[in-house]
Design a protein around this motif. Structure first.
Motif, PDB file in Angstrom:
ATOM      1  N   VAL A   1       0.860  -1.174   0.000  1.00 50.56           N
ATOM      2  CA  VAL A   1       0.000   0.000   0.000  1.00 50.56           C
ATOM      3  C   VAL A   1       0.900   1.229   0.000  1.00 50.56           C
ATOM      4  CG1 VAL A   1      -1.790   1.270   1.243  1.00 50.56           C
ATOM      5  CG2 VAL A   1      -1.819  -1.219   1.237  1.00 50.56           C
ATOM      6  N   TRP A   2       0.565   2.187  -0.863  1.00 53.71           N
ATOM      7  CA  TRP A   2       1.393   3.380  -1.030  1.00 53.71           C
ATOM      8  C   TRP A   2       0.565   4.633  -0.801  1.00 53.71           C
ATOM      9  CZ3 TRP A   2       6.549   2.804  -2.858  1.00 53.71           C
ATOM     10  CH2 TRP A   2       6.895   1.518  -3.275  1.00 53.71           C
ATOM     11  N   VAL A   3       1.252   5.711  -0.437  1.00 55.63           N
ATOM     12  CA  VAL A   3       0.632   7.033  -0.389  1.00 55.63           C
ATOM     13  C   VAL A   3       1.557   8.003  -1.113  1.00 55.63           C
ATOM     14  CG1 VAL A   3       1.671   7.617   1.853  1.00 55.63           C
ATOM     15  CG2 VAL A   3      -0.381   8.825   1.096  1.00 55.63           C
ATOM     16  N   LEU A   4       0.967   8.912  -1.856  1.00 50.95           N
ATOM     17  CA  LEU A   4       1.739   9.878  -2.636  1.00 50.95           C
ATOM     18  C   LEU A   4       1.149  11.263  -2.406  1.00 50.95           C
ATOM     19  CD1 LEU A   4       3.197   9.430  -6.127  1.00 50.95           C
ATOM     20  CD2 LEU A   4       1.796  11.427  -5.723  1.00 50.95           C
ATOM     21  N   ASP A   5       1.936  12.148  -1.818  1.00 50.05           N
ATOM     22  CA  ASP A   5       1.489  13.517  -1.557  1.00 50.05           C
ATOM     23  C   ASP A   5       1.531  14.322  -2.851  1.00 50.05           C
ATOM     24  OD1 ASP A   5       1.097  15.704   0.731  1.00 50.05           O
ATOM     25  OD2 ASP A   5       2.437  16.534  -0.778  1.00 50.05           O
ATOM     26  N   LEU A   6       0.469  15.071  -3.128  1.00 50.30           N
ATOM     27  CA  LEU A   6       0.346  15.836  -4.373  1.00 50.30           C
ATOM     28  C   LEU A   6       0.691  17.311  -4.149  1.00 50.30           C
ATOM     29  CD1 LEU A   6      -2.926  14.183  -5.697  1.00 50.30           C
ATOM     30  CD2 LEU A   6      -0.611  13.805  -6.550  1.00 50.30           C
ATOM     31  N   ASN A   7       1.880  17.554  -3.573  1.00 51.27           N
ATOM     32  CA  ASN A   7       2.325  18.926  -3.305  1.00 51.27           C
ATOM     33  C   ASN A   7       1.299  19.685  -2.468  1.00 51.27           C
ATOM     34  OD1 ASN A   7       4.979  19.270  -4.753  1.00 51.27           O
ATOM     35  ND2 ASN A   7       3.710  18.594  -6.471  1.00 51.27           N
TER      36      ASN A   7
END
Length: 200
Positions: free
Chosen positions: A151-157
């Protein structure tokens, strides 16, 4: 005014002008100092209503090969030519638990924010609005999903960042636009809005 240099007005001669005062040579020079707490080299007034930032650990993870793509099943795998290719461990029922008790599935990925908009290039279409009364969550804050058996999380600035909180309380700041893997039962804070990531 006539042409011979005599000042007149409506035929009447004007009195001579008084001489200008001589500049004072011994007058003290007055300077206006800077307000208390303000440095001359700065153009802003320091504020004391902001807390000292707490240093958090930087992630050491790189980009996911294909962020948030649906996990292939055994039927989708091509028949091996020689030796079988190891398949990434599957994640069982990944989900996001919100403070109000709502549960959101993460199997196909999820874009979260106060009013999340579609993001090209991630293969994620599902969106979830986070009701953040403090408005610390950005309009389109982050993407969560499953790739390579994790499971991943990616911050969108986002404006206020995305922070992972481990079981021992250790906080890790997610680098913007870098997919960061999550462990089971990890808490995630979008700004000041805290959620729980759960999977089997």
């Amino acid at each position: 005014m006539s042409g011979d240099g005599v000042n007149e007005w409506n035929g009447f001669e004007l009195p001579p002008r008084p001489p200008l005062p001589a500049p004072a040579t011994d007058a003290p020079i007055r300077k206006i100092g800077m307000p208390p707490g303000m440095e001359p080299a700065l153009d802003t007034v320091p504020s004391s209503d902001h807390g000292i930032p707490v240093p958090v650990a930087r992630p050491e993870f790189g980009l996911a090969p294909k962020p948030f793509a649906p996990q292939p099943t055994a039927a989708d795998q091509p028949a091996p030519a020689t030796a079988p290719t190891p398949v990434a461990k599957s994640i069982g029922n990944p989900r996001l638990e919100l403070p109000d008790g709502s549960v959101l599935p993460l199997g196909e990925g999820l874009i979260v924010g106060r009013d999340p908009q579609h993001q090209e290039g991630y293969g994620v279409t599902a969106r979830a609005r986070l009701h953040d009364v403090e408005r610390s969550v950005s309009k389109t804050h982050a993407i969560l999903g499953v790739a390579d058996g994790r499971v991943w999380v990616l911050d969108l600035n986002s404006t206020n960042g995305t922070v992972l909180i481990a079981a021992d309380g250790t906080e890790t700041l997610c680098a913007p636009e870098v997919a960061t893997p999550l462990l089971a039962n990890t808490a995630v804070r979008f700004g000041e809005y805290r959620v729980q990531v759960v999977f089997d």
